[in-house]
Scaffold this motif. Sequence first.
Motif, PDB file in Angstrom:
ATOM      1  N   TYR A  99       0.795  -1.225   0.000  1.00 16.22           N
ATOM      2  CA  TYR A  99       0.000   0.000   0.000  1.00 16.22           C
ATOM      3  C   TYR A  99       0.831   1.279   0.000  1.00 16.22           C
ATOM      4  CZ  TYR A  99      -3.777  -3.245   0.568  1.00 16.22           C
ATOM      5  OH  TYR A  99      -4.656  -4.270   0.360  1.00 16.22           O
ATOM      6  N   LYS A 100       2.081   1.176   0.377  1.00 14.60           N
ATOM      7  CA  LYS A 100       2.969   2.334   0.310  1.00 14.60           C
ATOM      8  C   LYS A 100       2.374   3.623   0.887  1.00 14.60           C
ATOM      9  CE  LYS A 100       5.258   0.376  -3.667  1.00 14.60           C
ATOM     10  NZ  LYS A 100       5.787  -0.705  -2.835  1.00 14.60           N
ATOM     11  N   THR A 101       1.829   3.520   2.078  1.00 14.82           N
ATOM     12  CA  THR A 101       1.309   4.724   2.727  1.00 14.82           C
ATOM     13  C   THR A 101       2.459   5.466   3.392  1.00 14.82           C
ATOM     14  OG1 THR A 101       0.935   3.511   4.775  1.00 14.82           O
ATOM     15  CG2 THR A 101      -0.907   3.609   3.223  1.00 14.82           C
ATOM     16  N   PRO A 102       2.276   6.772   3.685  1.00 12.85           N
ATOM     17  CA  PRO A 102       3.356   7.510   4.366  1.00 12.85           C
ATOM     18  C   PRO A 102       3.712   6.870   5.707  1.00 12.85           C
ATOM     19  CG  PRO A 102       1.622   8.993   3.625  1.00 12.85           C
ATOM     20  CD  PRO A 102       1.128   7.607   3.354  1.00 12.85           C
ATOM     21  N   SER A 103       2.693   6.379   6.438  1.00 16.93           N
ATOM     22  CA  SER A 103       3.007   5.779   7.735  1.00 16.93           C
ATOM     23  C   SER A 103       3.853   4.515   7.547  1.00 16.93           C
ATOM     24  CB  SER A 103       1.730   5.462   8.507  1.00 16.93           C
ATOM     25  OG  SER A 103       0.893   4.621   7.746  1.00 16.93           O
ATOM     26  N   GLY A 104       3.639   3.797   6.449  1.00 14.51           N
ATOM     27  CA  GLY A 104       4.451   2.618   6.151  1.00 14.51           C
ATOM     28  C   GLY A 104       5.898   2.993   5.939  1.00 14.51           C
ATOM     29  N   ARG A 105       6.121   4.101   5.231  1.00 10.46           N
ATOM     30  CA  ARG A 105       7.503   4.550   4.987  1.00 10.46           C
ATOM     31  C   ARG A 105       8.188   4.925   6.295  1.00 10.46           C
ATOM     32  NH1 ARG A 105       5.930   6.248  -0.192  1.00 10.46           N
ATOM     33  NH2 ARG A 105       4.765   8.006   0.617  1.00 10.46           N
ATOM     34  N   VAL A 106       7.451   5.632   7.152  1.00 12.90           N
ATOM     35  CA  VAL A 106       8.009   6.002   8.451  1.00 12.90           C
ATOM     36  C   VAL A 106       8.320   4.739   9.246  1.00 12.90           C
ATOM     37  CG1 VAL A 106       7.489   7.099  10.667  1.00 12.90           C
ATOM     38  CG2 VAL A 106       6.809   8.210   8.527  1.00 12.90           C
ATOM     39  N   PHE A 107       7.409   3.783   9.185  1.00 11.78           N
ATOM     40  CA  PHE A 107       7.562   2.563   9.975  1.00 11.78           C
ATOM     41  C   PHE A 107       8.808   1.776   9.563  1.00 11.78           C
ATOM     42  CE2 PHE A 107       5.952  -1.900  10.948  1.00 11.78           C
ATOM     43  CZ  PHE A 107       6.366  -1.825  12.261  1.00 11.78           C
ATOM     44  N   ILE A 108       9.034   1.659   8.257  1.00 12.89           N
ATOM     45  CA  ILE A 108      10.176   0.848   7.832  1.00 12.89           C
ATOM     46  C   ILE A 108      11.495   1.553   8.169  1.00 12.89           C
ATOM     47  CG2 ILE A 108      10.410   1.577   5.403  1.00 12.89           C
ATOM     48  CD1 ILE A 108      10.534  -1.676   4.989  1.00 12.89           C
ATOM     49  N   MET A 109      11.503   2.890   8.142  1.00 13.29           N
ATOM     50  CA  MET A 109      12.704   3.606   8.581  1.00 13.29           C
ATOM     51  C   MET A 109      12.916   3.415  10.082  1.00 13.29           C
ATOM     52  SD  MET A 109      14.077   4.487   5.896  1.00 13.29           S
ATOM     53  CE  MET A 109      15.566   5.232   6.556  1.00 13.29           C
ATOM     54  N   ALA A 110      11.820   3.430  10.829  1.00 15.87           N
ATOM     55  CA  ALA A 110      11.919   3.222  12.285  1.00 15.87           C
ATOM     56  C   ALA A 110      12.488   1.832  12.574  1.00 15.87           C
ATOM     57  CB  ALA A 110      10.554   3.388  12.942  1.00 15.87           C
ATOM     58  N   ALA A 111      12.092   0.853  11.759  1.00 21.18           N
ATOM     59  CA  ALA A 111      12.615  -0.503  11.945  1.00 21.18           C
ATOM     60  C   ALA A 111      14.120  -0.526  11.669  1.00 21.18           C
ATOM     61  CB  ALA A 111      11.878  -1.478  11.035  1.00 21.18           C
ATOM     62  N   LEU A 112      14.564   0.257  10.695  1.00 18.80           N
ATOM     63  CA  LEU A 112      15.998   0.330  10.392  1.00 18.80           C
ATOM     64  C   LEU A 112      16.764   0.946  11.567  1.00 18.80           C
ATOM     65  CD1 LEU A 112      18.374   0.142   8.342  1.00 18.80           C
ATOM     66  CD2 LEU A 112      17.725   2.396   7.537  1.00 18.80           C
ATOM     67  N   VAL A 113      16.180   1.992  12.155  1.00 18.08           N
ATOM     68  CA  VAL A 113      16.827   2.643  13.302  1.00 18.08           C
ATOM     69  C   VAL A 113      16.967   1.662  14.466  1.00 18.08           C
ATOM     70  CG1 VAL A 113      16.577   4.463  15.032  1.00 18.08           C
ATOM     71  CG2 VAL A 113      16.076   4.946  12.635  1.00 18.08           C
ATOM     72  N   THR A 114      15.974   0.796  14.631  1.00 15.14           N
ATOM     73  CA  THR A 114      16.010  -0.188  15.708  1.00 15.14           C
ATOM     74  C   THR A 114      17.262  -1.048  15.647  1.00 15.14           C
ATOM     75  OG1 THR A 114      13.630  -0.272  15.546  1.00 15.14           O
ATOM     76  CG2 THR A 114      14.655  -1.983  16.839  1.00 15.14           C
ATOM     77  N   ARG A 115      17.755  -1.271  14.428  1.00 13.28           N
ATOM     78  CA  ARG A 115      18.957  -2.080  14.264  1.00 13.28           C
ATOM     79  C   ARG A 115      20.188  -1.426  14.884  1.00 13.28           C
ATOM     80  NH1 ARG A 115      23.048  -4.160  11.960  1.00 13.28           N
ATOM     81  NH2 ARG A 115      23.040  -6.268  11.150  1.00 13.28           N
ATOM     82  N   MET A 116      20.125  -0.106  15.093  1.00 10.19           N
ATOM     83  CA  MET A 116      21.292   0.592  15.629  1.00 10.19           C
ATOM     84  C   MET A 116      21.289   0.639  17.156  1.00 10.19           C
ATOM     85  SD  MET A 116      21.006   3.618  12.925  1.00 10.19           S
ATOM     86  CE  MET A 116      20.950   3.206  11.182  1.00 10.19           C
ATOM     87  N   VAL A 117      20.213   0.201  17.770  1.00  7.17           N
ATOM     88  CA  VAL A 117      20.124   0.255  19.224  1.00  7.17           C
ATOM     89  C   VAL A 117      21.023  -0.827  19.827  1.00  7.17           C
ATOM     90  CG1 VAL A 117      18.595  -0.053  21.190  1.00  7.17           C
ATOM     91  CG2 VAL A 117      17.784   1.154  19.167  1.00  7.17           C
ATOM     92  N   PRO A 118      21.973  -0.432  20.698  1.00 11.69           N
ATOM     93  CA  PRO A 118      22.816  -1.456  21.331  1.00 11.69           C
ATOM     94  C   PRO A 118      21.968  -2.295  22.292  1.00 11.69           C
ATOM     95  CG  PRO A 118      23.635   0.778  21.736  1.00 11.69           C
ATOM     96  CD  PRO A 118      22.301   0.917  21.130  1.00 11.69           C
ATOM     97  N   PRO A 119      22.046  -3.632  22.199  1.00  7.36           N
ATOM     98  CA  PRO A 119      21.227  -4.473  23.075  1.00  7.36           C
ATOM     99  C   PRO A 119      21.411  -4.142  24.554  1.00  7.36           C
ATOM    100  CG  PRO A 119      22.290  -5.811  21.418  1.00  7.36           C
ATOM    101  CD  PRO A 119      22.831  -4.426  21.258  1.00  7.36           C
ATOM    102  N   VAL A 120      22.627  -3.758  24.937  1.00  5.10           N
ATOM    103  CA  VAL A 120      22.855  -3.495  26.365  1.00  5.10           C
ATOM    104  C   VAL A 120      22.010  -2.302  26.823  1.00  5.10           C
ATOM    105  CG1 VAL A 120      24.870  -1.966  26.171  1.00  5.10           C
ATOM    106  CG2 VAL A 120      24.662  -3.477  28.140  1.00  5.10           C
ATOM    107  N   ALA A 121      21.685  -1.395  25.912  1.00  5.86           N
ATOM    108  CA  ALA A 121      20.899  -0.221  26.281  1.00  5.86           C
ATOM    109  C   ALA A 121      19.452  -0.584  26.603  1.00  5.86           C
ATOM    110  CB  ALA A 121      20.944   0.836  25.176  1.00  5.86           C
ATOM    111  N   ILE A 122      18.862  -1.527  25.864  1.00  2.00           N
ATOM    112  CA  ILE A 122      17.478  -1.862  26.212  1.00  2.00           C
ATOM    113  C   ILE A 122      17.386  -3.111  27.080  1.00  2.00           C
ATOM    114  CG2 ILE A 122      16.461  -0.726  24.192  1.00  2.00           C
ATOM    115  CD1 ILE A 122      15.842  -3.548  23.124  1.00  2.00           C
TER     116      ILE A 122
END
Lengths: 305, 295
Positions: free
Chosen positions: A128-151
């Motif tokens: 569906y390529k909605t704007p919220s979908g685009r934001v969501f997939i970028m947010a998922a990419l950012v999650t990859r940068m979170v150090p596990p020890v931090a959460i």
Amino acid sequence: MPTTTAPSPLSTKVSGGNGARRRRYHAEGLEAGKRSTRTLLWILLAAAMILYGFPFLYLLFTSFKTPIDTIAVPPTILPREWTLENYTNALGRSGVLASFINSAQTAIISTVLSLVLAVPAAYGITRYKTPSGRVFIMAALVTRMVPPVAIGIPLASMMSAAGLADTPIALSIAHTTISLPLSIWLMSSFFEAVPQDLEEAATVDGCSRLGALWRVVIPVVSGGIAVTAIFAFLASWNEFLFALLMTAVRSQTTPVVIANFQTQFGLDWGSMTALAAVYSIPVILLTLLLQRKIVAGMTLGAVKG
Amino acid sequence: MRISDRRFATFLMAPAALFLAIFVAYPLFRLVADSFFKISPIAGGARDFVGMDNYFRAFASEAFMGAGWRTLAYTLVVVTLEFALGLGMALLFTMLGRNSQIWRTVFLYPLMIAPIVAGLLWKFLMIDNFGLIGTLMHQAGLLANPNQIGWLSDPNIVLFSVAIPDIWLTTSFMCLVLFAGLQNIPGDIIEAARLDGARAPAMLFRIILPLLRPVIAVALVVRGIDAARAFDTILIQTNGGPQSASETMSLLIYRTMIRFGDPGLASAMGTIYLLAMLAVAFFAVSTIWRPGKDN
């Protein structure tokens, strides 16, 4: 469009190309032509392979040595006497077999959870390529940068507040925080490759949107789902930090047990190597069996982040 | 009644979004919130608001600044060596062509080994007295004494030693990604360069590497993020020692929390670490990787 966020060269040829392409590549590409050069390259490859493969072979050999041989000075490569003593010692220790069951349980729950959440989400994003979908997939990419020890630390206290302390469920959830973002990226690229006419035809034939997804699209991407499942499973099987923070006696996974060997039983290298071998061999065999799928996922996953 | 496409898409994404909000975003919020408090490690213990105090303590502490530099050095060492070795192997496989396929598969195996196992294995290879590496180097005539190099006990080199398992584990990944990139370089470009008389170094630096730029960028960013988070391999090899010489950021935060029981300070360190990672990653993504800007 999610695919445009990644450079495209990798997406075309990860699982072997067609014959014509191969031939052209052979004639004009980087492949070495001269026989002497090729011989030299093969020697180089053999040397690299021996160096690269040797550490794990040494682990295997050590696991068959007698306890005295294990720490002999100077060390020998092959066991002087082959024995299964280390295996019976390691596996017979209390908690070791239970830790295998915990590892498998945690990895299976985490894989299923990851897929159940990632498959619809990735479909929603790509179809569906909605704007919220685009934001969501970028947010998922950012999650990859979170150090596990931090959460890991706040997550562990959340789990004990929820009464889930020291359960495979709690650890599975923690592992899903790692595998879900990658699963979403992988699945979106697999969905991207499905032609939209397919489900349009199904809707014309009277399927609901959910029905078209379930009966038409999911079967088409089943190979992609398998790749994603392998990655989620491996991530959980090999994970250590969350397991260290969130498990105690009941739900301890094997990596934590391996690490504990060092402190609890002095340095029993023989048992440690035997346990490490038992833990690694199933996944190595799985990889050799499914290498095509894994290579496809690895290259896609790398491109996607 | 049909719901709109947009609603349907939201409905599909909602469960995953909710999961990430509860189990990633909320713990991160808690981490940042905790960083402003002095917290007693005992459950239900005192919790006093101290403002930026934990941050000042973090930046004033030698352990924290040291761990920051060590994490940076570790990441650079791992990624550089891994890239060089991975590129070498990828070129080797490419030049050997189709016949090398089975070896490419075998080359993948370390990727499946748990980092904790890899750390243990290399510790066993490098350990003083009965480590095999020292013995082999001694037998090869490189060392006068098998224990001449204290791989894991010499503070000057330990940061390099603890990086070895990480390099061993993930060179395959780098090789695989670069190999896939090499496969996509059109043969006629190579052929044209060859006809123009390009020699091997020129071919590599002027033709191949520039064409691989997007693939290289992605691989470096992805691996850089992972290397900066290293924990398992270092913990099992040295536990950060000797004398903190291999204590990277993940280890320091873990120890501050678990061993020294200071959740407030650990949270402040975690927050700084996270912000630094995000800043570097965004910089790398926007300047080197440039998603969507390459054709």
